[in-house]
Scaffold this motif. Structure first.
Motif, PDB file in Angstrom:
ATOM      1  N   GLY A  20       0.787  -1.226   0.000  1.00  0.00           N
ATOM      2  CA  GLY A  20       0.000   0.000   0.000  1.00  0.00           C
ATOM      3  C   GLY A  20       0.817   1.273   0.000  1.00  0.00           C
ATOM      4  O   GLY A  20       1.824   1.394  -0.702  1.00  0.00           O
ATOM      5  N   MET A  21       0.382   2.259   0.782  1.00  0.00           N
ATOM      6  CA  MET A  21       1.016   3.561   0.806  1.00  0.00           C
ATOM      7  C   MET A  21       2.474   3.459   1.258  1.00  0.00           C
ATOM      8  O   MET A  21       3.349   4.134   0.724  1.00  0.00           O
ATOM      9  N   GLY A  22       2.725   2.611   2.239  1.00  0.00           N
ATOM     10  CA  GLY A  22       4.083   2.456   2.738  1.00  0.00           C
ATOM     11  C   GLY A  22       5.031   1.944   1.675  1.00  0.00           C
ATOM     12  O   GLY A  22       6.171   2.414   1.553  1.00  0.00           O
ATOM     13  N   LEU A  23       4.592   0.981   0.888  1.00  0.00           N
ATOM     14  CA  LEU A  23       5.427   0.450  -0.187  1.00  0.00           C
ATOM     15  C   LEU A  23       5.650   1.518  -1.253  1.00  0.00           C
ATOM     16  O   LEU A  23       6.750   1.632  -1.808  1.00  0.00           O
ATOM     17  N   GLY A  24       4.618   2.318  -1.540  1.00  0.00           N
ATOM     18  CA  GLY A  24       4.792   3.419  -2.486  1.00  0.00           C
ATOM     19  C   GLY A  24       5.827   4.421  -2.011  1.00  0.00           C
ATOM     20  O   GLY A  24       6.639   4.927  -2.796  1.00  0.00           O
ATOM     21  N   ILE A  25       5.816   4.730  -0.724  1.00  0.00           N
ATOM     22  CA  ILE A  25       6.814   5.622  -0.148  1.00  0.00           C
ATOM     23  C   ILE A  25       8.210   5.021  -0.293  1.00  0.00           C
ATOM     24  O   ILE A  25       9.151   5.686  -0.731  1.00  0.00           O
ATOM     25  N   LEU A 193      -3.255  12.682   5.057  1.00  0.00           N
ATOM     26  CA  LEU A 193      -3.851  12.078   3.870  1.00  0.00           C
ATOM     27  C   LEU A 193      -5.368  12.161   3.873  1.00  0.00           C
ATOM     28  O   LEU A 193      -6.021  11.923   4.888  1.00  0.00           O
ATOM     29  N   GLY A 194      -5.912  12.470   2.714  1.00  0.00           N
ATOM     30  CA  GLY A 194      -7.355  12.454   2.508  1.00  0.00           C
ATOM     31  C   GLY A 194      -7.807  11.100   1.989  1.00  0.00           C
ATOM     32  O   GLY A 194      -7.299  10.058   2.402  1.00  0.00           O
ATOM     33  N   THR A 195      -8.756  11.094   1.063  1.00  0.00           N
ATOM     34  CA  THR A 195      -9.320   9.853   0.538  1.00  0.00           C
ATOM     35  C   THR A 195      -8.315   9.160  -0.371  1.00  0.00           C
ATOM     36  O   THR A 195      -7.947   9.688  -1.419  1.00  0.00           O
ATOM     37  N   MET A 196      -7.863   7.986   0.041  1.00  0.00           N
ATOM     38  CA  MET A 196      -6.833   7.257  -0.693  1.00  0.00           C
ATOM     39  C   MET A 196      -7.431   6.052  -1.413  1.00  0.00           C
ATOM     40  O   MET A 196      -8.530   5.588  -1.080  1.00  0.00           O
ATOM     41  N   ASN A 197      -6.677   5.531  -2.377  1.00  0.00           N
ATOM     42  CA  ASN A 197      -7.204   4.434  -3.195  1.00  0.00           C
ATOM     43  C   ASN A 197      -6.908   3.051  -2.628  1.00  0.00           C
ATOM     44  O   ASN A 197      -6.895   2.066  -3.360  1.00  0.00           O
ATOM     45  N   ASN A 198      -6.671   2.977  -1.314  1.00  0.00           N
ATOM     46  CA  ASN A 198      -6.437   1.667  -0.689  1.00  0.00           C
ATOM     47  C   ASN A 198      -7.729   1.027  -0.192  1.00  0.00           C
ATOM     48  O   ASN A 198      -7.714   0.038   0.511  1.00  0.00           O
ATOM     49  N   TRP A 199      -8.860   1.621  -0.534  1.00  0.00           N
ATOM     50  CA  TRP A 199     -10.153   0.998  -0.288  1.00  0.00           C
ATOM     51  C   TRP A 199     -11.095   1.480  -1.390  1.00  0.00           C
ATOM     52  O   TRP A 199     -10.699   2.259  -2.254  1.00  0.00           O
TER      53      TRP A 199
END
Length: 249
Positions: A20-25, A193-199
Motif C-alpha cells: 500500500g502507501m508504505g510500499l509506495g513511499i 492524507l485524505g481519501t486514498m485508493n487503498n479501499w
C-alpha cells in the motif's frame, strides 16, 4: 539522475511498508537513491516488498518488527544501523492495527478499541523517534516524516473517533519534536492524507475532491520525498494536507 531532490546514498526506514502507501513511499525513496529498510509487522510481507524493489534494481532490506513494542523497535534500529551504518530518514507510516480498523461508534467502543490506535499511531511513532533521534543528533542531520490523516481535522460519522484522536496526537507530537530538534539539523513534518485508493473510494473521491480521484501511493511518496530532501531544510513542524482539495481550511 538530477541532483535536485536527490537522496543518493541516504538510508531510510519506512514503517508499515510491506504494501500500500508504505510500499509506495519506500519505492519512491529508493528511486531517488536511498537504501530503504522496509518495516512490517509480518516478516513475509516485508521480505516480499524487498524482493519487489530489488528486482527493479533498487536497494532495500527487510526490517520486520512490531512498532508498538519499544524493545522490538530498539532492536530493529540497532540492526539497521549495524547493517547500513546510520538512519537519515524515518517515515512513520504504519497506521492501521494488524486486526484492521474495526469501525465503531465511540459510545459503543471499549478501552481496548482505543488502545489499538493509540499504541500504533502515537506510541509507535514515539518509540521509533526515541530510538532514532539520538543518532540523528549525533550526526547533525535527520528527516522525520509522520503519515497522518485528515480525520484529525474533520469530524466524520464513520466510527473512527479513536483513530482520529491518535492521529491528532501524532500531529501534536511532531510539532514539539520539531521545536526540540530544529537546531540540531533535524526536520520533523507530517503528511495528512485524505481519501486514498487503498479501499473502495474512487466514487467518494470524485464527489468530494477538487481533483476528482483518490490519492495513490505515488502521491504520498512524492510528498515524503519533498520533506526528506535537502531542499526542504527550512521546513519543519509543518503538516501538509494531501487530499485532492477535499479540505482547504
Amino acid at each position: 539522475m538530477s541532483e535536485l531532490f536527490s537522496l543518493e546514498g541516504q538510508v531510510a526506514l519506512v514503517t508499515g511498508a510491506g504494501r500500500g502507501m508504505g510500499l509506495g513511499i519506500a519505492e519512491t525513496l529508493a528511486r531517488l537513491g536511498t537504501t530503504v529498510a522496509i518495516n512490517d509487522f509480518y516478516p513475509e510481507r516485508a521480505e516480499a516488498a524487498v524482493r519487489q524493489l530489488t528486482e527493479q534494481g533498487l536497494k532495500a532490506v527487510a526490517a520486520p518488527a512490531d512498532v508498538t513494542n519499544y524493545e522490538a523497535v530498539q532492536e530493529m534500529v540497532r540492526n539497521i544501523e549495524a547493517q547500513l551504518g546510520r538512519l537519515d530518514i524515518f517515515v512513520s507510516n504504519a497506521g492501521v492495527p494488524v486486526d484492521g480498523m474495526g469501525y465503531c461508534k465511540f459510545i459503543e467502543s471499549s478501552r481496548e478499541d482505543w488502545e489499538r490506535f493509540v499504541n500504533l499511531n502515537m506510541f509507535g511513532l514515539m518509540n521509533a523517534c526515541h530510538c532514532i533521534v539520538p543518532g540523528m543528533i549525533e550526526r547533525g542531520y535527520g528527516r522525520i516524516i509522520a503519515i497522518t490523516s485528515e480525520s484529525w481535522r474533520a469530524g466524520l460519522p464513520m466510527g473512527i473517533a479513536a483513530y482520529a484522536a491518535s492521529k491528532a496526537g501524532a500531529v501534536g507530537f511532531i510539532r514539539h519534536l520539531a521545536a526540540e530538534t530544529g537546531r540540531k539539523g533535524i526536520t520533523v513534518n507530517a503528511l495528512s492524507l485524505g481519501t486514498m485508493n487503498n479501499w473502495d473510494s474512487e466514487e467518494l473521491a470524485k464527489k468530494t475532491c477538487f481533483v476528482p480521484r483518490a490519492g495513490s501511493p505515488q502521491d504520498v511518496g512524492a510528498g515524503v520525498a519533498y520533506f526528506a530532501s535537502r531542499e526542504a531544510s527550512w521546513v519543519t513542524g509543518q503538516v501538509l494536507p494531501l487530499n485532492g482539495g477535499s479540505l482547504t481550511a
